[in-house]
Design a protein around this motif. Structure first.
Motif: not given
Length: 335
Positions: A91-95, A125-127
Motif C-alpha cells: 500500500i503505497g507507491q513503488g517500482v 512514496s514516504a507512506s
C-alpha cells in the motif's frame, strides 16, 4: 599463395582485435550475472533486523512460515533471488523490478515472488504499509496442486508477478493476512493446516485477479491434460500401487504426442522442463510420505519408482539437501 597467406593472417589479426575489444564487455556482463546472489531465510531476518526464529537456528530444511505487517522497510531492497516464497501486499507507491523488468505500483498491489527470479522493490512514496508472508517449499508440503502452480506467478516465472488492486480487493487480502496472524499466534493444533488453506485462497485469488484467461489454444489444452495425468498419479496410497509414469516419454505416450513437443510446450509455458516438473512432484510426495506414514525408506523408494533405496536416498538429498531419515526426524520434532 602469398596473397592468400596474408589474407588469412589479416583475418586472424582482425578476429583477435575484435575479441580483445568485446572481451571486457563479456567479462562485465558475466561479473554482473555472477553478482546476483540468493538470499536465504536467515539472511532475510538479518537484513531486516528481526529476531531470528528459533526453528531456523536449530535445524536445516525445516518447515517455515511467517506473516508480518509492513510497518517499516528499506527504501530499496537488494536485487537478488530468494530461497523462499513471498507474497507481499504493497500500500503505497513503488517500482518492482524482476528479471530486469520494472513494474510501477501506483497505490496498491500484490507481489507474488518466485524464488528463481531475481527481484527488488524501490519505495517511491514516504507512506508505505501493507503485509507480507513468507514460507519455504517444506512448509507447502504438497498442498498446492501442480496445475494451480502453473497459473500462479508464485511458481511460474512466465506469469506477471505484480497485480494492481482496488481498495476493496486490498481489504480482502488484508483480512486473509490478519487471519494468518491470528492463527500463527494461537496454540491451535491445526493452525498450520488452516494457514495453508488461507495461502491457497490467496494464490487462487491472485490467479482470479490476473484478468480473463485468453482463449484456450492447443498448447493450453495440452498443459491442462499433462497436469491432469500427473495429478492422477498422486497421492500414493499404498506400496502395492507404485508410480507408473516416471519420465517425460511416459507422459508423452499417455498423451499421444512426441516427447520433444511436450518438452517444448512445458518449457515455454512454465520455464521448467517436463522432467523438472515430474521430479518436483515426486520429491513433494516423498516429503508427504515421510511425514504422514510409517513406511520405511525402502517402501517409499519402491513406491516412487526407485529400484534401490540407495538411489532414492541420493535423489532425495540432491533435491532437498538432506537425507530422507533426517528430513523425517526434523519435521516430526517440529510438529
Amino acid at each position: 599463395m602469398e596473397s592468400e597467406y596474408f589474407v588469412n593472417i589479416g583475418s586472424f589479426i582482425l578476429v583477435g582485435w575484435l575479441y580483445s575489444l568485446f572481451l571486457p564487455i563479456f567479462d562485465l556482463y558475466n561479473s554482473k550475472a555472477m553478482q546476483i546472489g540468493t538470499e536465504t531465510l536467515l539472511e532475510f531476518y538479518q537484513r531486516t533486523n528481526q529476531q531470528m526464529p528459533a526453528d531456523l537456528l536449530s535445524k536445516t530444511n525445516v518447515s517455515h512460515f511467517n506473516v508480518k505487517e509492513r510497518t517499516c522497510l528499506n527504501k530499496l531492497t537488494p536485487y537478488n533471488r530468494r530461497d523462499y516464497y513471498k507474497i507481499c501486499l504493497i500500500i503505497g507507491q513503488g517500482v518492482h523490478t524482476a528479471a530486469g523488468k520494472e513494474t510501477l505500483i501506483e497505490n496498491r498491489g500484490i507481489i507474488f515472488s518466485n524464488p528463481s527470479v531475481p527481484l527488488s522493490y524501490h519505495a517511491t512514496s514516504a507512506s508505505q504499509s501493507g503485509f507480507y508472508c513468507l514460507f519455504n517449499d517444506t512448509f507447502l508440503l504438497n498442498s498446492i496442486r501442480q496445475d494451480i502452480r502453473y497459473r500462479s506467478a508464485l511458481f511460474n516465472p512466465a506469469v506477471p508477478a505484480v497485480i494492481p488492486l482496488s481498495v476493496e480487493q486490498s481489504e480482502r487480502f488484508i483480512n486473509l493476512y490478519r487471519e494468518m496472524e491470528a492463527l500463527l499466534a494461537s496454540q491451535y493444533f491445526y493452525r498450520y493446516d488452516m494457514i495453508r488453506n488461507l495461502l491457497q485462497i490467496m494464490i487462487l485469488e491472485g490467479i482470479h485477479l490476473q484478468g480473463p484467461v485468453q482463449q484456450e489454444n492447443a498448447n493450453d489444452r495440452l498443459i491442462t491434460r499433462f497436469f491432469s495425468v500427473l495429478n492422477q498419479q498422486f497421492p500414493v496410497d499404498s506400496p502395492e500401487n507404485p508410480l507408473r509414469l516416471l519420465t517425460p516419454a511416459a507422459y508423452a505416450d499417455q498423451l499421444h504426442i512426441h516427447v520433444n513437443y511436450l518438452n517444448n510446450v512445458m518449457k515455454k509455458a512454465t520455464g521448467k522442463t517436463t522432467r523438472e516438473i515430474i521430479h518436483e512432484r515426486i520429491v513433494e510426495e516423498a516429503k508427504t510420505l515421510l511425514l504422514n506414514t510409517d513406511w520405511d525408506a525402502a517402501q517409499i523408494a519402491y513406491t516412487l519408482g526407485f529400484e534401490y533405496p540407495s538411489h532414492f536416498n541420493k535423489y532425495f538429498k540432491q533435491n532437498t539437501g538432506t537425507t530422507p531419515l533426517l528430513f523425517r526426524s526434523h519435521l516430526k520434532q517440529v510438529n
